[in-house]
Design an enzyme around this catalytic site. Sequence first.
Site, PDB file in Angstrom:
ATOM      1  N   GLU A 196      -0.939  -0.733  13.460  1.00 42.38           N
ATOM      2  CA  GLU A 196      -2.158  -0.001  12.615  1.00 42.38           C
ATOM      3  C   GLU A 196      -3.648  -0.593  13.665  1.00 42.38           C
ATOM      4  OE1 GLU A 196      -4.182  -0.839   8.486  1.00 42.38           O
ATOM      5  OE2 GLU A 196      -2.780  -2.118   9.523  1.00 42.38           O
ATOM      6  N   GLU A 216       0.534  -1.198   0.070  1.00 42.42           N
ATOM      7  CA  GLU A 216       0.097  -0.034  -0.085  1.00 42.42           C
ATOM      8  C   GLU A 216       1.041   1.246   0.115  1.00 42.42           C
ATOM      9  OE1 GLU A 216      -3.343   1.717   2.473  1.00 42.42           O
ATOM     10  OE2 GLU A 216      -3.241  -0.655   2.476  1.00 42.42           O
TER      11      GLU A 216
END
Length: 891
Positions: A725, A465
């Site tokens: 995260e 990503e």
Amino acid sequence: MNHNSGVQVSGAQTPYIHPAPPGSRAGLTCGLVDPVGVEEPRLSWDTRLPEAAAVTVSAGEREVWRSVLPAGSYLVDVPDGLLEPLMPYTWEVEGHATGAFTTGLRGEWTAPWLAGDPRAAVSLRGSFTRRSGRAWLAATALGLYRALLNGVRLGDEELAPGWTDYGHRTRYRLLELTELLVPGENELELWLAPGWYAGHVAGGGPRRYGDRPAASAQVLVRDSGGVRRVAATDTTWTVRDLGRPRADLVMGETVVVGETLVMGETVQAPSPQVSTAREIPAPEIPALEIPALEIPAPEILVEADPAPPVRVIGTVPAVSVTEPLPGVQVADFGRNVVGRVRLRVNAPGPVRIVVRHGEELTATGRLYTDNLRTADQRDEFILGPGSHVAEPAFTLHGFRYAEVTGWPGTLTPDDLEAVLLSSALTVTGSLTVSDPAVRQLVANIGASADGNLVSVPTDCPQRDERAGWTADISVFGSTLSFLRHTQAFLSGWVTTLIDGQRADGAVPHVAPVLPEYGYDSPVWSDALVEVPWLLWRRYGDDRTLRRAYDPMRRWADYCLAQAEGGIRPGRALGDWLAPGTVETPKSLIATAALARSLRLVAHVADVLGEPHAPEYGEAFTRVSGAFQQAFLNGPRLHTETQTGYAVALAWDLVPPEDRAASAQALADLVRADGHRLMTGFVGTPLLLPVLSETGHHDLACRIFNQEGYPSWRYQLRAGATTMWERWDAWHHRHGLQTPAMNSFNHYAYGCVGDWLFRHVAGLGDDPRGTGGGFGELLLRPGPVPLLRQAHARYESASGTVESGWRAGPDGVQFTFAVPEGVTARAVLPVRGAWDGMTVNGTFLMGLNEQLPTTRLADGGCALNLPPGRWSFTAPAAATAHLLQEWDDLGR
């Protein structure tokens, strides 16, 4: 997962900081120290002038501009039209600051463009004859480049020129050649790789922006006759293989070509290759040199880069090596890092060494790569006999562990080190606390920040990503701007965000824009308003505010057009990754975020002197009223969640008469949840501050001190060295979370750093103010259980600010430093009689005329502090409630 490993890490490496000249105070030009390539210089210094002072700008001995600045000034713009291109200037604010800058091209980019290879790194080479005068190289690329002159690397920038929205712009930098040129012919070389332009980006495969990279450069000389171009990339240049047949930056899909993978980078060196800090010899590989291919110039802006470059900010040695399988050796660097691995190899014969990178290990000690998704994070080194120091040049990875195969013999920790890459923002803030766990948390926040500031503020550095997610930087921006000087970096990124805005006003979720990631998510897209406002409040950066003003209005108008009766439809991401089973309604978040942005746009209009403040102020009133009707029943929410209350209270959406009751409802909910947070990306940055600001600081402390899941200390107990995260990236019951989305290096939940600065150490700007440059302070220390000391220091745009406290059996000492020219309101959490409180050694009660004090409803005191250093000593009688709380609210 290295749970409870006991590994001690030092935190983030010290970023590159340009030192001030001896005996002077350095100033900043456009937010940077002595920058090169400046188009519109803005000069600033780290104090507000106590009285009028002269500012001068000079070219050598020649004074170019002089003006007298009024008292209170902390920045000034150099008038347009006075400065020449490619000219070094110095400046001085008499008695306060000095600095330097070199102007940029101040004109259009005209150098031709040469094509590279869609997969490999190649060398583009040309030559030119030395001319008298001061010489500069101006270079840029669609892709990545390194520049060399006569075999010597120029500058220290990595991954140049960074990632932009290539449909709109790319950026150039200037590198001075004058002292490096030799008489006669000089060879200029550009190493060119696909980078973000033609390599893999965000899981979408290669060639997102174009089929192949391209580079453009020109050599310019300034002499008495002005500026002239003496060389440029053109068809006289040649291209050849660089010995790096695979060079991919962002790790897209796994693509098999021949016998090797495209992901990562391959370095070939058949004979010894040893690099020094500046020397990079050409690979000794037979290569066919052919004419370079000139391509049409892209129809985009080529502008001077306003931000600091990506640099090597430090190295981390390996701490251990294991061998889970014969021939498979795993190096542990002791902490999660971002960069690449440098090898020192003594090869008895030709070798092929493969290095794979990952954040965690499996139960068998092998590298865990499932969470990388399609990213391969694999570098390959094909080396001939002899001693080598080998390192990739055009890739980076997120990792703690490196799995090495093909190593000749037994790998030792001395054989490799991690080379850290970051955009190298200057350190501006520090937070000192007595609890080692909190110190580790602060180090983890800094490490995640440095690792995810690589040209753009990314969400994560390891999986496929690696995009510039807007909500992440929006919620983390205040913490980051305490720790690092963000003005130039974030201002440049705001331009990229504006580039991605659609014609209808919709704002993307990531910048540079990747359309598949979407547009129009509340909080995410509202970064277009939040980040420029942050830059104004911290640095007085009205330039970014003005550049973003019309895009802000288009975004606000777009959202208003979608709203029905003032309620914005729920959509997109909501309170992302919140634990628990009760979801905060997305329409509540959307409407609250719209109200927040409308209020900020009204503030921006006031700051800029634009006429639209009443329009957006009235819109805020309408939307906040609709919010109250739709989501509130008196002081309580229809759907009670911590995030719902946090956004309603933080963004002033609760009627004033119900505010205390709503805060109590939030407090009751926190207690019912076992003093654990149940918030995601939207609620987490707001929850603790709201509790502290509404009289429930004790509950904020309970949440912060929580060691069970979900909590910050839970991550620390599991051995985290960067921020996770998700709260359950690793869980003591189910282990590692879903590999579909599980990063161990995400800075969003590092937003707790803002609470530590403002509500624990007590250092912050006054939330009631709308001025710029950190000139309105609120110093409000809030002692926390398990701590006996907290102290924050911040090198603000208006000077050095300090706030802290130290507790002991005889009471609490509060210390503050207030710079000249700012207003400061101090709030002390004392109670009862103040007869025994002293200020700088004098009893407070004897200073009523000099320091008038206001008694607060909770028994504390508030007072306005003049500039200077202040030490308040509150005796045990006035702080017994704090000492009792420390006993009651421990683990």
